[in-house]
Motif scaffolding. Structure first.
Motif, mmCIF file in Angstrom:
data_model
loop_
_atom_site.group_PDB
_atom_site.id
_atom_site.type_symbol
_atom_site.label_atom_id
_atom_site.label_comp_id
_atom_site.label_asym_id
_atom_site.label_seq_id
_atom_site.Cartn_x
_atom_site.Cartn_y
_atom_site.Cartn_z
ATOM 1 N N ASP A 1 0.795 -1.242 0.000
ATOM 2 C CA ASP A 1 0.000 0.000 0.000
ATOM 3 C C ASP A 1 0.819 1.279 0.000
ATOM 4 N N VAL A 2 2.042 1.270 -0.512
ATOM 5 C CA VAL A 2 2.847 2.496 -0.514
ATOM 6 C C VAL A 2 2.460 3.437 -1.652
ATOM 7 N N ILE A 3 1.886 2.894 -2.720
ATOM 8 C CA ILE A 3 1.302 3.731 -3.770
ATOM 9 C C ILE A 3 -0.201 3.604 -3.621
ATOM 10 N N ASN A 4 -0.835 4.704 -3.260
ATOM 11 C CA ASN A 4 -2.239 4.674 -2.900
ATOM 12 C C ASN A 4 -2.990 5.859 -3.484
ATOM 13 N N ALA A 5 -4.224 6.027 -3.085
ATOM 14 C CA ALA A 5 -5.056 7.104 -3.631
ATOM 15 C C ALA A 5 -4.484 8.483 -3.342
ATOM 16 N N ASP A 6 -3.674 8.609 -2.286
ATOM 17 C CA ASP A 6 -3.129 9.905 -1.908
ATOM 18 C C ASP A 6 -1.942 10.347 -2.753
ATOM 19 N N ASN A 7 -1.208 9.391 -3.320
ATOM 20 C CA ASN A 7 -0.002 9.785 -4.063
ATOM 21 C C ASN A 7 0.085 9.252 -5.486
ATOM 22 N N ALA A 8 -0.878 8.456 -5.917
ATOM 23 C CA ALA A 8 -0.793 7.831 -7.248
ATOM 24 C C ALA A 8 -0.705 8.861 -8.368
ATOM 25 N N ASP A 9 -1.437 9.965 -8.238
ATOM 26 C CA ASP A 9 -1.426 10.968 -9.297
ATOM 27 C C ASP A 9 -0.104 11.725 -9.355
ATOM 28 N N LYS A 10 0.755 11.536 -8.336
ATOM 29 C CA LYS A 10 2.051 12.210 -8.303
ATOM 30 C C LYS A 10 3.187 11.317 -8.793
ATOM 31 N N VAL A 11 2.878 10.064 -9.100
ATOM 32 C CA VAL A 11 3.891 9.134 -9.608
ATOM 33 C C VAL A 11 4.312 9.572 -11.006
ATOM 34 N N LYS A 12 5.617 9.734 -11.213
ATOM 35 C CA LYS A 12 6.138 10.207 -12.497
ATOM 36 C C LYS A 12 6.763 9.088 -13.324
ATOM 37 N N ALA A 13 6.972 7.946 -12.720
ATOM 38 C CA ALA A 13 7.626 6.833 -13.411
ATOM 39 C C ALA A 13 6.773 6.300 -14.557
ATOM 40 N N LYS A 14 7.445 5.816 -15.598
ATOM 41 C CA LYS A 14 6.756 5.166 -16.718
ATOM 42 C C LYS A 14 6.489 3.698 -16.417
ATOM 43 N N LEU A 15 7.282 3.144 -15.515
ATOM 44 C CA LEU A 15 7.205 1.716 -15.204
ATOM 45 C C LEU A 15 7.284 1.517 -13.695
ATOM 46 N N VAL A 16 6.356 0.743 -13.148
ATOM 47 C CA VAL A 16 6.373 0.363 -11.735
ATOM 48 C C VAL A 16 6.496 -1.154 -11.658
ATOM 49 N N VAL A 17 7.515 -1.630 -10.976
ATOM 50 C CA VAL A 17 7.746 -3.070 -10.824
ATOM 51 C C VAL A 17 7.493 -3.423 -9.359
ATOM 52 N N GLU A 18 6.466 -4.217 -9.114
ATOM 53 C CA GLU A 18 6.044 -4.524 -7.745
ATOM 54 C C GLU A 18 6.917 -5.616 -7.125
ATOM 55 N N ALA A 19 8.021 -5.198 -6.527
ATOM 56 C CA ALA A 19 8.907 -6.157 -5.869
ATOM 57 C C ALA A 19 8.344 -6.613 -4.530
ATOM 58 N N ALA A 20 7.567 -5.745 -3.874
ATOM 59 C CA ALA A 20 6.894 -6.102 -2.620
ATOM 60 C C ALA A 20 5.544 -6.728 -2.937
ATOM 61 N N ASN A 21 4.908 -7.299 -1.925
ATOM 62 C CA ASN A 21 3.553 -7.821 -2.090
ATOM 63 C C ASN A 21 2.542 -6.698 -1.895
ATOM 64 N N GLY A 22 1.719 -6.457 -2.912
ATOM 65 C CA GLY A 22 0.651 -5.479 -2.806
ATOM 66 C C GLY A 22 1.072 -4.049 -2.546
ATOM 67 N N PRO A 23 2.130 -3.534 -3.200
ATOM 68 C CA PRO A 23 2.546 -2.151 -2.935
ATOM 69 C C PRO A 23 1.627 -1.099 -3.557
ATOM 70 N N VAL A 24 0.803 -1.514 -4.522
ATOM 71 C CA VAL A 24 -0.113 -0.585 -5.185
ATOM 72 C C VAL A 24 -1.545 -0.967 -4.821
ATOM 73 N N THR A 25 -2.296 -0.031 -4.252
ATOM 74 C CA THR A 25 -3.686 -0.312 -3.890
ATOM 75 C C THR A 25 -4.557 -0.343 -5.147
ATOM 76 N N PRO A 26 -5.734 -0.972 -5.079
ATOM 77 C CA PRO A 26 -6.627 -0.984 -6.247
ATOM 78 C C PRO A 26 -6.983 0.420 -6.735
ATOM 79 N N GLU A 27 -7.195 1.364 -5.807
ATOM 80 C CA GLU A 27 -7.525 2.732 -6.205
ATOM 81 C C GLU A 27 -6.362 3.367 -6.971
ATOM 82 N N ALA A 28 -5.142 3.143 -6.487
ATOM 83 C CA ALA A 28 -3.961 3.678 -7.153
ATOM 84 C C ALA A 28 -3.734 2.997 -8.497
ATOM 85 N N ASP A 29 -4.021 1.722 -8.560
ATOM 86 C CA ASP A 29 -3.862 0.971 -9.807
ATOM 87 C C ASP A 29 -4.695 1.596 -10.928
#
Length: 387
Positions: free
Chosen positions: A293-321
């Motif tokens: 849950d480190v990428i979530n509804a509060d910060n997803a729109d601020k992500v600038k990367a073109k590619l996100v590789v989920e090395a952790a389990n569940g680092p992106v919430t469904p809302e952020a996805d």
């Protein structure tokens, strides 16, 4: 989403609708086929007896015996264990591994216990679990456990059963039948998936910047391999803080620093930055390799990367996805990106059952073939379904 279990069920429902999965099968996969909660009494060093709560979830054994990790942390919940067992079922299926999803855990703080207390707790976990063996349930390591704890588990299992059975426990030391390459497996798989995704996106390593959130076993191994491949790693963080260098961080030197100090902070080859803004770094590739849950509804729109590789389990919430998808950010999901550990655990079981041990080069060669084959299949299906 309320917790990781809600997120896991959400993603399963989404995937089921995308492939038009039969409702009966979806319903079956939405709940573990077996979940047990039990207590472990442990005699502490001061003579007092303390009760610890433990869990084991078997999500699905259609493909084979339930396998893997044992997570130990003070805020552990049953829902977390259920979700992780579901993730393991999916990882095994993606990797073409004949195994189902299993996950265990103990609600405890290892850092507050002596080594003797912790050993008694881990051995008690195996006794109370009533182990069924390598053809039914194979525990392994996770957060809070490692090779030493797996050695205790194997010894306890063999004492209970009176058999020599290295295949009964995964993630053990190689001296006890563990696989070569096990320590690097998850991080190496993350690196392989990152490299392949960058190829698909036309991103040359030498011209790509990268940030790694979490520099533990997974993040450090992935970072080293990607650094050696020519990626410019500009930002790295851990639980103590974050560091940044626009010209690139020397990962080999950082690793030496971490081995001495146990943290990335204070590294002379970079400047400290706000770790709370880690997900917002202006980089091409973002690798969250710590917690969920480190990428979530509060910060997803601020992500600038073109590619996100989920090395952790569940680092992106469904809302952020959903936000990242609208922005056109490519995501390599956790069940693929960090499946290297599950793949090598499969190799470990094969070696244990056959009493035939592989050299490290063979393990890495087999891992690369297996995970890149899975990546190709997932990428093809994503393109076909336009997701």
């Amino acid at each position: 989403m309320g917790n990781v279990w809600d997120s896991a069920r959400h993603y399963l429902n989404t995937a089921a609708r995308a492939i038009d999965l039969e409702p009966e099968i979806t319903e079956r996969l939405m709940t573990p086929m077996r979940f047990v909660e039990f207590t472990i009494p442990v005699r502490m060093d001061n003579g007092e007896k303390k009760i610890f709560h433990a869990y084991r979830s078997h999500h699905c054994d259609v493909l084979g015996p339930c396998k893997d990790g044992t997570r130990v942390k003070p805020d552990l919940t049953p829902e977390e264990i259920k979700a992780l067992s579901m993730f393991m079922s999916i990882k095994h299926a993606i990797g073409d591994i004949p195994a189902g999803g299993g996950k265990g855990g103990i609600k405890a703080d290892p850092s507050s216990m002596s080594k003797g207390e912790y050993e008694r707790l881990i051995r008690g976990f195996i006794r109370r679990l009533v182990p069924k063996g390598p053809h039914v349930d194979v525990p392994g390591a996770d957060i809070g456990t490692g090779k030493e704890q797996m050695a205790w588990m194997l010894d306890e299992y063999e004492q209970i059963t009176g058999t020599h059975c290295p295949a009964a426990i995964n993630d053990k030391p190689s001296e006890l039948g563990g696989s070569q390459g096990g320590f690097e497996a998850t991080g190496r798989g993350v690196a392989l998936c990152t490299i392949q995704a960058c190829k698909e996106l036309g991103m040359a390593p030498a011209k790509s910047t990268l940030a790694i959130q979490g520099f533990g076993q997974v993040g450090s191994v992935a970072g080293r391999i990607l650094f050696e491949e020519g990626f410019r790693v500009v930002c790295v963080s851990d639980i103590h803080g974050a560091i940044y260098n626009s010209d690139g961080i020397d990962i080999a030197a950082l690793t030496e620093h971490v081995e001495k100090t146990q943290t990335v902070t204070g590294f002379s080859g970079a400047q400290p930055v706000d770790s709370g803004k880690m997900m917002e770094q202006d980089v091409d590739v973002l690798v969250p390799a710590a917690v969920q849950d480190v990428i979530n509804a509060d910060n997803a729109d601020k992500v600038k990367a073109k590619l996100v590789v989920e090395a952790a389990n569940g680092p992106v919430t469904p809302e952020a996805d959903e936000v990242l998808s609208r922005k056109g950010v490519r995501i390599v999901p956790d069940v693929l990106a960090n499946s290297g550990g599950a793949i090598v655990c499969h190799f470990e079981r094969i070696q244990g059952l056959g009493n035939d041990w592989w050299e490290e080069d063979k393990v890495y060669q087999m891992l690369e073939k297996r995970i890149l084959g899975a990546y190709e299949e997932v990428s093809r299906l994503a393109a076909e379904l336009k997701v």
